[in-house]
Design a protein around this motif. Sequence first.
Motif, PDB file in Angstrom:
ATOM      1  N   UNK A 166     -27.177 119.235   4.500  1.00  0.00           N
ATOM      2  CA  UNK A 166     -28.415 119.684   3.850  1.00  0.00           C
ATOM      3  C   UNK A 166     -29.330 118.516   3.517  1.00  0.00           C
ATOM      4  N   UNK A 167     -28.737 117.409   3.088  1.00  0.00           N
ATOM      5  CA  UNK A 167     -29.510 116.212   2.743  1.00  0.00           C
ATOM      6  C   UNK A 167     -29.939 115.437   3.990  1.00  0.00           C
ATOM      7  N   UNK A 168     -29.523 115.918   5.161  1.00  0.00           N
ATOM      8  CA  UNK A 168     -29.847 115.319   6.454  1.00  0.00           C
ATOM      9  C   UNK A 168     -29.378 113.874   6.561  1.00  0.00           C
ATOM     10  N   UNK A 169     -28.219 113.589   5.940  1.00  0.00           N
ATOM     11  CA  UNK A 169     -27.614 112.262   6.081  1.00  0.00           C
ATOM     12  C   UNK A 169     -27.143 112.054   7.515  1.00  0.00           C
ATOM     13  N   UNK A 170     -26.692 113.140   8.126  1.00  0.00           N
ATOM     14  CA  UNK A 170     -26.287 113.134   9.521  1.00  0.00           C
ATOM     15  C   UNK A 170     -26.284 114.564  10.033  1.00  0.00           C
ATOM     16  N   UNK A 171     -26.151 114.698  11.339  1.00  0.00           N
ATOM     17  CA  UNK A 171     -26.096 115.986  12.013  1.00  0.00           C
ATOM     18  C   UNK A 171     -24.692 116.104  12.601  1.00  0.00           C
ATOM     19  N   UNK A 172     -24.142 117.316  12.608  1.00  0.00           N
ATOM     20  CA  UNK A 172     -22.857 117.552  13.260  1.00  0.00           C
ATOM     21  C   UNK A 172     -23.079 118.487  14.435  1.00  0.00           C
ATOM     22  N   UNK A 173     -22.443 118.148  15.536  1.00  0.00           N
ATOM     23  CA  UNK A 173     -22.462 119.014  16.698  1.00  0.00           C
ATOM     24  C   UNK A 173     -21.010 119.283  17.074  1.00  0.00           C
ATOM     25  N   UNK A 174     -20.786 120.383  17.774  1.00  0.00           N
ATOM     26  CA  UNK A 174     -19.415 120.818  18.056  1.00  0.00           C
ATOM     27  C   UNK A 174     -19.277 121.173  19.531  1.00  0.00           C
ATOM     28  N   UNK A 175     -18.136 120.798  20.100  1.00  0.00           N
ATOM     29  CA  UNK A 175     -17.783 121.177  21.465  1.00  0.00           C
ATOM     30  C   UNK A 175     -16.388 121.783  21.406  1.00  0.00           C
ATOM     31  N   UNK A 176     -16.205 122.898  22.099  1.00  0.00           N
ATOM     32  CA  UNK A 176     -14.898 123.585  22.078  1.00  0.00           C
ATOM     33  C   UNK A 176     -13.950 123.048  23.147  1.00  0.00           C
ATOM     34  N   UNK A 177     -14.496 122.382  24.159  1.00  0.00           N
ATOM     35  CA  UNK A 177     -13.681 121.839  25.243  1.00  0.00           C
ATOM     36  C   UNK A 177     -14.043 120.374  25.479  1.00  0.00           C
ATOM     37  N   UNK A 178     -13.063 119.592  25.903  1.00  0.00           N
ATOM     38  CA  UNK A 178     -13.302 118.178  26.191  1.00  0.00           C
ATOM     39  C   UNK A 178     -14.359 118.019  27.278  1.00  0.00           C
ATOM     40  N   UNK A 179     -14.311 118.869  28.301  1.00  0.00           N
ATOM     41  CA  UNK A 179     -15.294 118.779  29.383  1.00  0.00           C
ATOM     42  C   UNK A 179     -16.710 118.981  28.861  1.00  0.00           C
ATOM     43  N   UNK A 180     -16.895 119.902  27.932  1.00  0.00           N
ATOM     44  CA  UNK A 180     -18.220 120.121  27.332  1.00  0.00           C
ATOM     45  C   UNK A 180     -18.672 118.904  26.529  1.00  0.00           C
ATOM     46  N   UNK A 181     -17.744 118.283  25.825  1.00  0.00           N
ATOM     47  CA  UNK A 181     -18.077 117.078  25.053  1.00  0.00           C
ATOM     48  C   UNK A 181     -18.528 115.954  25.981  1.00  0.00           C
ATOM     49  N   UNK A 182     -17.852 115.788  27.109  1.00  0.00           N
ATOM     50  CA  UNK A 182     -18.226 114.731  28.060  1.00  0.00           C
ATOM     51  C   UNK A 182     -19.624 114.968  28.621  1.00  0.00           C
ATOM     52  N   UNK A 183     -19.936 116.213  28.922  1.00  0.00           N
ATOM     53  CA  UNK A 183     -21.290 116.540  29.399  1.00  0.00           C
ATOM     54  C   UNK A 183     -22.307 116.207  28.317  1.00  0.00           C
ATOM     55  N   UNK A 184     -21.989 116.584  27.103  1.00  0.00           N
ATOM     56  CA  UNK A 184     -22.905 116.363  25.963  1.00  0.00           C
ATOM     57  C   UNK A 184     -23.197 114.881  25.746  1.00  0.00           C
ATOM     58  N   UNK A 185     -22.153 114.034  25.774  1.00  0.00           N
ATOM     59  CA  UNK A 185     -22.386 112.616  25.498  1.00  0.00           C
ATOM     60  C   UNK A 185     -22.958 111.858  26.702  1.00  0.00           C
ATOM     61  N   UNK A 186     -22.852 112.430  27.899  1.00  0.00           N
ATOM     62  CA  UNK A 186     -23.411 111.776  29.080  1.00  0.00           C
ATOM     63  C   UNK A 186     -24.926 111.955  29.155  1.00  0.00           C
TER      64      UNK A 186
END
Length: 128
Positions: A27-47
Amino acid sequence: MSVLVLVVDDEPDVEELFRQQFRRDLRAERFVMDFARLAADALIRIARPIEHSLILILSDINMPGMTGLEMLPKVKEIRPEVPVIMITAYGDPETKRRAMERGASGLLTKPIDFALLREEINKRLEWV
């Protein structure tokens, strides 16, 4: 500059749990959280280019498809500067050794000590 913490976990209730534990920070916007349910999705996201500065990846070890330990070296290839903390229900020395050998910055066991995790995130925020 806004910063991002990426959580990779196949359990459906993890996102709600993390959002609840860090609701004030979000809420204070100190940071944002994002979520990936699969490792493959996380790799796509960070690439892809990310609008926020990625400061930390938290990943479960046991997931369907690619495990967190299999994902770890691939993450380090794409984003070598981003620390990755592995999360597991099995905090035995062998699991920790394997995670560290593959590039993990740390290992948290379930149930997660959110006070300890908050300290880790706060450390990363100081470096931004």
